[in-house]
Design a protein around this motif. Sequence first.
Motif, PDB file in Angstrom:
ATOM      1  N   MET A  58       0.921  -1.135  -0.018  1.00 53.71           N
ATOM      2  CA  MET A  58      -0.055  -0.091   0.018  1.00 53.71           C
ATOM      3  C   MET A  58       0.867   1.245   0.079  1.00 53.71           C
ATOM      4  O   MET A  58       0.413   2.400  -0.775  1.00 53.71           O
ATOM      5  CB  MET A  58      -0.984   0.155   1.168  1.00 53.71           C
ATOM      6  N   THR A  59       1.924   1.031   0.738  1.00 57.88           N
ATOM      7  CA  THR A  59       2.997   2.394   0.679  1.00 57.88           C
ATOM      8  C   THR A  59       3.626   2.383  -0.638  1.00 57.88           C
ATOM      9  O   THR A  59       3.543   3.802  -1.213  1.00 57.88           O
ATOM     10  CB  THR A  59       3.866   2.096   1.556  1.00 57.88           C
ATOM     11  N   LEU A  60       3.870   1.628  -1.272  1.00 53.89           N
ATOM     12  CA  LEU A  60       4.470   1.633  -2.856  1.00 53.89           C
ATOM     13  C   LEU A  60       3.247   2.401  -3.711  1.00 53.89           C
ATOM     14  O   LEU A  60       3.513   3.030  -4.472  1.00 53.89           O
ATOM     15  CB  LEU A  60       4.867   0.393  -3.106  1.00 53.89           C
ATOM     16  N   LEU A  61       2.171   1.485  -3.431  1.00 54.36           N
ATOM     17  CA  LEU A  61       0.946   2.045  -4.345  1.00 54.36           C
ATOM     18  C   LEU A  61       0.580   3.510  -4.049  1.00 54.36           C
ATOM     19  O   LEU A  61       0.407   4.242  -4.985  1.00 54.36           O
ATOM     20  CB  LEU A  61      -0.373   1.306  -4.194  1.00 54.36           C
ATOM     21  N   ALA A  62       0.644   3.972  -2.944  1.00 54.72           N
ATOM     22  CA  ALA A  62       0.292   5.414  -2.697  1.00 54.72           C
ATOM     23  C   ALA A  62       1.265   6.360  -3.224  1.00 54.72           C
ATOM     24  O   ALA A  62       0.972   7.198  -3.600  1.00 54.72           O
ATOM     25  CB  ALA A  62       0.170   5.544  -1.043  1.00 54.72           C
ATOM     26  N   GLU A  63       2.462   5.992  -3.062  1.00 53.83           N
ATOM     27  CA  GLU A  63       3.611   6.764  -3.703  1.00 53.83           C
ATOM     28  C   GLU A  63       3.422   7.059  -5.387  1.00 53.83           C
ATOM     29  O   GLU A  63       3.528   7.866  -5.960  1.00 53.83           O
ATOM     30  CB  GLU A  63       5.157   6.106  -3.373  1.00 53.83           C
ATOM     31  N   ALA A  64       3.125   5.784  -5.919  1.00 53.77           N
ATOM     32  CA  ALA A  64       2.814   5.743  -7.307  1.00 53.77           C
ATOM     33  C   ALA A  64       1.641   6.578  -7.685  1.00 53.77           C
ATOM     34  O   ALA A  64       1.545   7.203  -8.573  1.00 53.77           O
ATOM     35  CB  ALA A  64       2.585   4.259  -8.042  1.00 53.77           C
ATOM     36  N   ALA A  65       0.574   6.449  -6.828  1.00 54.08           N
ATOM     37  CA  ALA A  65      -0.480   7.203  -7.130  1.00 54.08           C
ATOM     38  C   ALA A  65      -0.454   8.781  -6.979  1.00 54.08           C
ATOM     39  O   ALA A  65      -0.858   9.360  -7.655  1.00 54.08           O
ATOM     40  CB  ALA A  65      -1.824   6.753  -6.101  1.00 54.08           C
ATOM     41  N   ALA A  66       0.432   9.056  -5.958  1.00 52.15           N
ATOM     42  CA  ALA A  66       0.621  10.436  -5.757  1.00 52.15           C
ATOM     43  C   ALA A  66       1.611  10.768  -7.026  1.00 52.15           C
ATOM     44  O   ALA A  66       1.173  12.230  -7.249  1.00 52.15           O
ATOM     45  CB  ALA A  66       1.566  10.729  -4.401  1.00 52.15           C
ATOM     46  N   GLN A  67       2.571  10.397  -7.484  1.00 51.02           N
ATOM     47  CA  GLN A  67       3.144  10.859  -8.562  1.00 51.02           C
ATOM     48  C   GLN A  67       2.399  10.790  -9.843  1.00 51.02           C
ATOM     49  O   GLN A  67       2.400  11.869 -10.662  1.00 51.02           O
ATOM     50  CB  GLN A  67       4.227   9.550  -8.857  1.00 51.02           C
ATOM     51  N   ALA A  68       1.209   9.904 -10.113  1.00 52.79           N
ATOM     52  CA  ALA A  68       0.414   9.997 -11.008  1.00 52.79           C
ATOM     53  C   ALA A  68      -0.408  11.155 -11.280  1.00 52.79           C
ATOM     54  O   ALA A  68      -0.696  12.025 -12.023  1.00 52.79           O
ATOM     55  CB  ALA A  68      -0.515   8.548 -10.995  1.00 52.79           C
ATOM     56  N   ALA A  69      -0.923  11.480  -9.742  1.00 49.24           N
ATOM     57  CA  ALA A  69      -1.878  12.880  -9.589  1.00 49.24           C
ATOM     58  C   ALA A  69      -0.944  14.155  -9.878  1.00 49.24           C
ATOM     59  O   ALA A  69      -1.547  14.967 -10.414  1.00 49.24           O
ATOM     60  CB  ALA A  69      -2.131  12.693  -8.165  1.00 49.24           C
ATOM     61  N   ASP A  70       0.305  14.026  -9.439  1.00 49.33           N
ATOM     62  CA  ASP A  70       1.073  15.407  -9.601  1.00 49.33           C
ATOM     63  C   ASP A  70       1.137  15.476 -11.094  1.00 49.33           C
ATOM     64  O   ASP A  70       1.480  16.637 -11.543  1.00 49.33           O
ATOM     65  CB  ASP A  70       2.485  15.020  -9.012  1.00 49.33           C
ATOM     66  N   ALA A  71       1.222  14.430 -11.916  1.00 56.47           N
ATOM     67  CA  ALA A  71       1.463  14.644 -13.493  1.00 56.47           C
ATOM     68  C   ALA A  71       0.343  14.760 -14.034  1.00 56.47           C
ATOM     69  O   ALA A  71       0.028  14.615 -15.270  1.00 56.47           O
ATOM     70  CB  ALA A  71       2.122  13.235 -13.900  1.00 56.47           C
ATOM     71  N   GLY A  72      -0.822  14.649 -13.274  1.00 57.17           N
ATOM     72  CA  GLY A  72      -2.054  14.864 -14.175  1.00 57.17           C
ATOM     73  C   GLY A  72      -2.665  13.513 -14.694  1.00 57.17           C
ATOM     74  O   GLY A  72      -3.668  13.690 -15.541  1.00 57.17           O
TER      75      GLY A  72
END
Length: 293
Positions: free
Chosen positions: A183-197
């Motif tokens: 879940m920590t890995l996924l949250a980090e990926a989801a945050a990067q995706a959100a920052d990139a639009g």
Amino acid sequence: MHVGIIGVGLMGHGITRNVLKRGGFGLSFLDHPGNQPTDEIIALGGRACATLAEVAAQADVVILCVTGSPQVESIVTGESGLAAALRPGTVVVDCSTALPDSTLRMGEVVRQAGGDYVDAPMTRTAKHAHEGTLNLLAGGAPKVLEKVRPVLGSFSEKIDHVGPLGHGHRMKLLHNYVSVGFMTLLAEAAAQAADAGVDSHAFVDVLAAGGGASAALDRLAPYIVAQDRNALPFFVANAQKDIDYYRAMSAAAGARKTVADGVSAALAAPVEAGHGDAYVPELVSLFRKNPGV
């Protein structure tokens, strides 16, 4: 059997109501500021007790559902602790997430007091506790587990006997390392995706159709797409604690923990920033370039 419960929190509340409602057992619980509201518990016949000794006085089984090893040790061995008040033959069942070495020490303290000890930490969520469908990972003597199985069965769907005392907590830490790590890995990926639009629905759909399909995705997806954190009401501070328990267990065994160290560092940042009481799905926002966006 009469059941005593110490720790009527997010998980313990569901356990308590099912011991009463589904199991039909008599029940006493420790009145404590950390409890969830206990009106339903009292309405179902549960009795609030002011002290540990009062809980132990009539209990055949005492269930512990607290944060971790320091709390368990304080309850069992502290001044006016549980061990001093247990009746002979009482079984203490520790459903907390604790360190295996501590569990072995607490088991010996309880044995010296004339009782028995089982570690039976749970997997799944507070929703499953409320529904009585938790999975339990039990460590201890088979005959002791069989003695308390009717009580444990009142709030669980599956009870796995995973080995001798301490192995329940060892297995729980292995489980939570994998689960929280994912879940920590996924949250980090989801945050990067959100920052990139990146579109959040597309992000979830692509992962779900490929190698990202997992329980971790199922639990974080409601927050990723709709900022609904309630699929996993589990505090970030407790997630970090569980990872650090895993690291301590690994260090004691001389095992590799490189990835665990990284997960711990990732979780430490929001905790140190004052967000320890955020739910784990909220890491998706806390990991963004502008945390909380």
